[in-house]
Design a protein around this motif. Structure first.
Motif, PDB file in Angstrom:
ATOM      1  N   ALA A   1       0.836  -1.207   0.000  1.00  0.00           N
ATOM      2  CA  ALA A   1       0.000   0.000   0.000  1.00  0.00           C
ATOM      3  C   ALA A   1       0.868   1.253   0.000  1.00  0.00           C
ATOM      4  N   GLY A   2       1.957   1.227   0.779  1.00  0.00           N
ATOM      5  CA  GLY A   2       2.846   2.381   0.803  1.00  0.00           C
ATOM      6  C   GLY A   2       3.517   2.614  -0.533  1.00  0.00           C
ATOM      7  N   ASN A   3       3.938   1.545  -1.208  1.00  0.00           N
ATOM      8  CA  ASN A   3       4.579   1.700  -2.517  1.00  0.00           C
ATOM      9  C   ASN A   3       3.596   2.187  -3.575  1.00  0.00           C
TER      10      ASN A   3
ATOM     11  N   ASP B   1      -5.581   8.527   4.631  1.00  0.00           N
ATOM     12  CA  ASP B   1      -5.800   8.664   3.196  1.00  0.00           C
ATOM     13  C   ASP B   1      -4.782   9.653   2.645  1.00  0.00           C
ATOM     14  N   ARG B   2      -3.786   9.129   1.936  1.00  0.00           N
ATOM     15  CA  ARG B   2      -2.756  10.007   1.370  1.00  0.00           C
ATOM     16  C   ARG B   2      -3.260  10.821   0.187  1.00  0.00           C
ATOM     17  N   SER B   3      -4.388  10.455  -0.386  1.00  0.00           N
ATOM     18  CA  SER B   3      -4.868  11.171  -1.568  1.00  0.00           C
ATOM     19  C   SER B   3      -5.233  12.615  -1.251  1.00  0.00           C
ATOM     20  N   ALA B   4      -5.432  12.928   0.031  1.00  0.00           N
ATOM     21  CA  ALA B   4      -5.768  14.305   0.413  1.00  0.00           C
ATOM     22  C   ALA B   4      -4.528  15.170   0.598  1.00  0.00           C
ATOM     23  N   ALA B   5      -3.338  14.606   0.453  1.00  0.00           N
ATOM     24  CA  ALA B   5      -2.103  15.368   0.644  1.00  0.00           C
ATOM     25  C   ALA B   5      -2.002  16.491  -0.383  1.00  0.00           C
ATOM     26  N   THR B   6      -1.485  17.629   0.058  1.00  0.00           N
ATOM     27  CA  THR B   6      -1.348  18.789  -0.828  1.00  0.00           C
ATOM     28  C   THR B   6       0.100  19.033  -1.257  1.00  0.00           C
ATOM     29  N   THR B   7       1.062  18.287  -0.675  1.00  0.00           N
ATOM     30  CA  THR B   7       2.460  18.396  -1.072  1.00  0.00           C
ATOM     31  C   THR B   7       3.048  16.989  -1.204  1.00  0.00           C
TER      32      THR B   7
ATOM     33  N   ARG C   1       4.327  10.856   4.097  1.00  0.00           N
ATOM     34  CA  ARG C   1       4.268  10.571   5.533  1.00  0.00           C
ATOM     35  C   ARG C   1       3.722   9.166   5.769  1.00  0.00           C
ATOM     36  N   PRO C   2       4.332   8.423   6.675  1.00  0.00           N
ATOM     37  CA  PRO C   2       3.824   7.071   6.954  1.00  0.00           C
ATOM     38  C   PRO C   2       2.482   7.134   7.652  1.00  0.00           C
ATOM     39  N   PRO C   3       1.672   6.104   7.531  1.00  0.00           N
ATOM     40  CA  PRO C   3       0.392   6.099   8.231  1.00  0.00           C
ATOM     41  C   PRO C   3       0.603   6.062   9.736  1.00  0.00           C
ATOM     42  N   PRO C   4      -0.285   6.669  10.510  1.00  0.00           N
ATOM     43  CA  PRO C   4      -0.151   6.624  11.965  1.00  0.00           C
ATOM     44  C   PRO C   4      -0.385   5.214  12.489  1.00  0.00           C
ATOM     45  N   GLY C   5       0.325   4.872  13.547  1.00  0.00           N
ATOM     46  CA  GLY C   5       0.135   3.581  14.190  1.00  0.00           C
ATOM     47  C   GLY C   5      -1.023   3.607  15.169  1.00  0.00           C
ATOM     48  N   ARG C   6      -1.236   2.495  15.841  1.00  0.00           N
ATOM     49  CA  ARG C   6      -2.382   2.373  16.753  1.00  0.00           C
ATOM     50  C   ARG C   6      -2.310   3.332  17.929  1.00  0.00           C
TER      51      ARG C   6
END
Length: 364
Positions: free
Chosen positions: A143-145, A328-334, A340-345
């Motif tokens: 997912a990250g790639n 959701d990385r699709s909302a990133a503006t830069t 940025r990695p997803p937040p953990g639990r």
């Protein structure tokens, strides 16, 4: 950063490709956690079952290692622009299977060793290959790639990378050896587009390159330690766990280069730790009951969906874990925000202290 390990060599990769070309059988089910690894938690040859627990629901059941932690054609490399004679579609699956066969022997050799520092450089290098590969072959890594590929399409990547403060941070997170003199050379290397344009094929190629060129060689430079536990350990679908220094924040989580410990359980009573060369662990190398509980909580917290343990064990049943936050990385503006990695639990919550601080509290 180079490495002489044979499993990272072009010759061995070509050998795996040739084996795939000569094999007419298509392996449909691909395991993102190796079967041979999960069998180390199985009950025995007559009934080789593993207990798996879904974190979100708490549902627990028993099943064979071959029936869990898998997906259909997860590592198949296909695309209109890919010549199957040059790039056989399942060569990476073949290559991983060959490494797993060797890794089964490496792990069995550890079963016979006393706890403490692993002083055999050949074994340490092989463990770096196997653990590094496991960090890059999972659904979370996929997912990250895919997100990285999407970010490359949306933003001016070269302009974003040409930042004297942020590029070293990215390099540290991915195991790239950064020096100011190599600043523009590194940008050129990162800007090399994947050979394949299809999202899945490009994501697999990214995982291969990161593992081969950065993660495995970086881990090979760490010191490796074997730790035991009298109480049982579990594992999960993301078993490569990065442990921070005392006081290090939970989000953003430690990167590979900034982690105090890289933790990898290899059995119900054995744990691998990879540390910076400057960090010398002192005995005892057997975990206390409290340390085992903290380690198990950290492993379970790192899971994407499932934990795995011995059939007679009920470690997961006694844990309450927060859900993974929406992301959701699709909302990133830069571009940098998109990386940025997803937040953990534990992001934003009252998180437990990092485990095993008796070994990390004396370091920065």
């Amino acid at each position: 950063m180079g490495s002489a390990n044979k499993w990272l060599s072009d010759a061995e990769i070509e050998r795996s490709k040739e084996r795939t070309r000569n094999n007419s059988q298509r392996t449909r089910i691909h395991h993102f956690v190796p079967q041979m690894y999960l069998r180390r938690w199985a009950s025995g040859p007559e009934s080789p079952l593993v207990r798996f627990t879904e974190i979100a629901t708490g549902r627990s059941d028993l099943d064979l290692p071959e029936a869990i932690a898998n997906d259909e054609f997860f590592y198949q490399i296909v695309g209109d622009e890919i010549d199957p004679d040059v790039e056989p579609d399942l060569w990476f699956e073949t290559h991983m299977s060959r490494i797993e066969d060797a890794a089964a022997r490496w792990l069995r050799s550890l079963d016979k060793r006393a706890a403490g520092k692993i002083t055999d450089p050949n074994l340490s290098g092989n463990l770096a290959v196997f653990v590094g590969l496991q960090s890059q072959r999972t659904p979370r890594a996929r997912a990250g790639n895919l997100d990285i590929s999407s970010a490359r399409d949306r933003f001016d990547v070269r302009e974003a990378l040409d930042h004297r403060a942020l590029l070293p941070i990215l390099c540290a997170a991915t195991g790239i050896d950064y020096t100011p003199a190599r600043h523009h050379q590194i940008i050129d290397e990162i800007m090399l587009q994947p050979q394949f344009t299809g999202p899945k094929a490009a994501a697999i190629e990214t995982a291969i390159n990161v593992w081969k060129k950065h993660i495995a060689p970086f881990l090979a430079q760490r010191s490796w330690w074997l730790v035991t536990s009298e109480q049982p350990l579990l594992t999960c679908d993301e078993p490569v766990v990065l442990i921070g220094w005392p006081g290090q924040q939970r989000y953003p989580a430690p990167a590979l280069a900034t982690a105090a410990l890289v933790m990898f359980p290899i059995g119900p009573h054995r744990l691998l730790l990879a540390t910076p060369e400057s960090l010398r662990l002192r005995p005892p190398f057997t975990l206390s009951s409290e340390e085992t509980r903290a380690v198990n909580l950290e492993i379970a917290s790192n899971a994407l969906e499932f934990t795995y343990e011995e059939p007679s064990s009920d470690i997961s049943a006694h844990m309450t874990l927060p859900p993974l936050p929406p992301f959701d990385r699709s909302a990133a503006t830069t571009f940098w925000e998109a990386l940025r990695p997803p937040p953990g639990r534990w992001a934003g919550l009252n998180a437990p202290e990092w485990p095993l601080q008796r070994w990390t509290a004396s370091m920065p």
